[in-house]
Scaffold this motif. Structure first.
Motif, mmCIF file in Angstrom:
data_model
loop_
_atom_site.group_PDB
_atom_site.id
_atom_site.type_symbol
_atom_site.label_atom_id
_atom_site.label_comp_id
_atom_site.label_asym_id
_atom_site.label_seq_id
_atom_site.Cartn_x
_atom_site.Cartn_y
_atom_site.Cartn_z
ATOM 1 N N ILE A 92 28.268 40.083 41.586
ATOM 2 C CA ILE A 92 28.254 39.877 40.125
ATOM 3 C C ILE A 92 29.194 40.870 39.452
ATOM 4 O O ILE A 92 29.980 40.502 38.575
ATOM 5 N N HIS A 93 29.110 42.129 39.871
ATOM 6 C CA HIS A 93 29.959 43.183 39.298
ATOM 7 C C HIS A 93 31.440 42.859 39.506
ATOM 8 O O HIS A 93 32.250 42.997 38.601
ATOM 9 N N LYS A 94 31.772 42.370 40.698
ATOM 10 C CA LYS A 94 33.159 42.033 41.024
ATOM 11 C C LYS A 94 33.633 40.867 40.151
ATOM 12 O O LYS A 94 34.747 40.879 39.615
ATOM 13 N N GLU A 95 32.764 39.849 39.993
ATOM 14 C CA GLU A 95 33.130 38.687 39.182
ATOM 15 C C GLU A 95 33.335 39.089 37.720
ATOM 16 O O GLU A 95 34.259 38.609 37.063
ATOM 17 N N GLU A 96 32.472 39.984 37.209
ATOM 18 C CA GLU A 96 32.630 40.458 35.829
ATOM 19 C C GLU A 96 33.952 41.198 35.664
ATOM 20 O O GLU A 96 34.651 41.029 34.662
ATOM 21 N N LYS A 97 34.293 41.999 36.650
ATOM 22 C CA LYS A 97 35.540 42.760 36.627
ATOM 23 C C LYS A 97 36.738 41.802 36.624
ATOM 24 O O LYS A 97 37.688 41.970 35.856
ATOM 25 N N ASP A 98 36.675 40.770 37.488
ATOM 26 C CA ASP A 98 37.747 39.774 37.566
ATOM 27 C C ASP A 98 37.890 39.030 36.245
ATOM 28 O O ASP A 98 39.001 38.779 35.766
#
Length: 123
Positions: free
Chosen positions: A110-116
């Motif tokens: 989730i954190h990675k997707e938010e960053k992307d």
């Protein structure tokens, strides 16, 4: 659960870690961590929760090896902890470790997707 059962469980957890790690030479038993020991109030049964490093086959082999060594483990516990009767031991996998790892990987995803998504917004 009684205070005494709790104390016995904690003592067993400590001793089991040492017994499984050092005394048992069964090649089927992988790298085992004793995560918890739940002892019944009457001190007749102890459920030992373990986590095993490795794949499903390694986990199953470890459980088979521990089941074979149960008598030895129980007698070792009996020598180390002063109880009238050593509790019957039941080994189970601690699913909470896998559950925690799964939650951690989902949070990371989730954190990675938010960053992307934030980077996409800037473009």
């Amino acid at each position: 659960m009684s205070v005494r059962a709790n104390r016995v469980g904690e003592q067993m957890k400590k001793e089991l870690g040492e017994i499984i790690g050092r005394k048992i030479k069964d090649p089927r038993i992988g790298f085992v961590t004793v995560t918890d020991v739940q002892v019944t109030g009457d001190l007749q049964q102890a459920t030992v929760y373990i986590s095993v490093l490795g794949d499903e086959k390694q986990r199953e082999n470890t459980l088979i090896g521990l089941a074979k060594a149960k008598g030895f483990i129980r007698s070792e516990i009996g020598q180390r902890i002063r109880l009238r009767k050593t509790p019957e031991i039941i080994f189970e996998f601690d699913e909470s470790v896998d559950y925690g790892n799964r939650i951690e990987s989902l949070l990371h995803q989730i954190h990675k997707e938010e960053k992307d998504n934030q980077q996409d917004d800037k473009v």
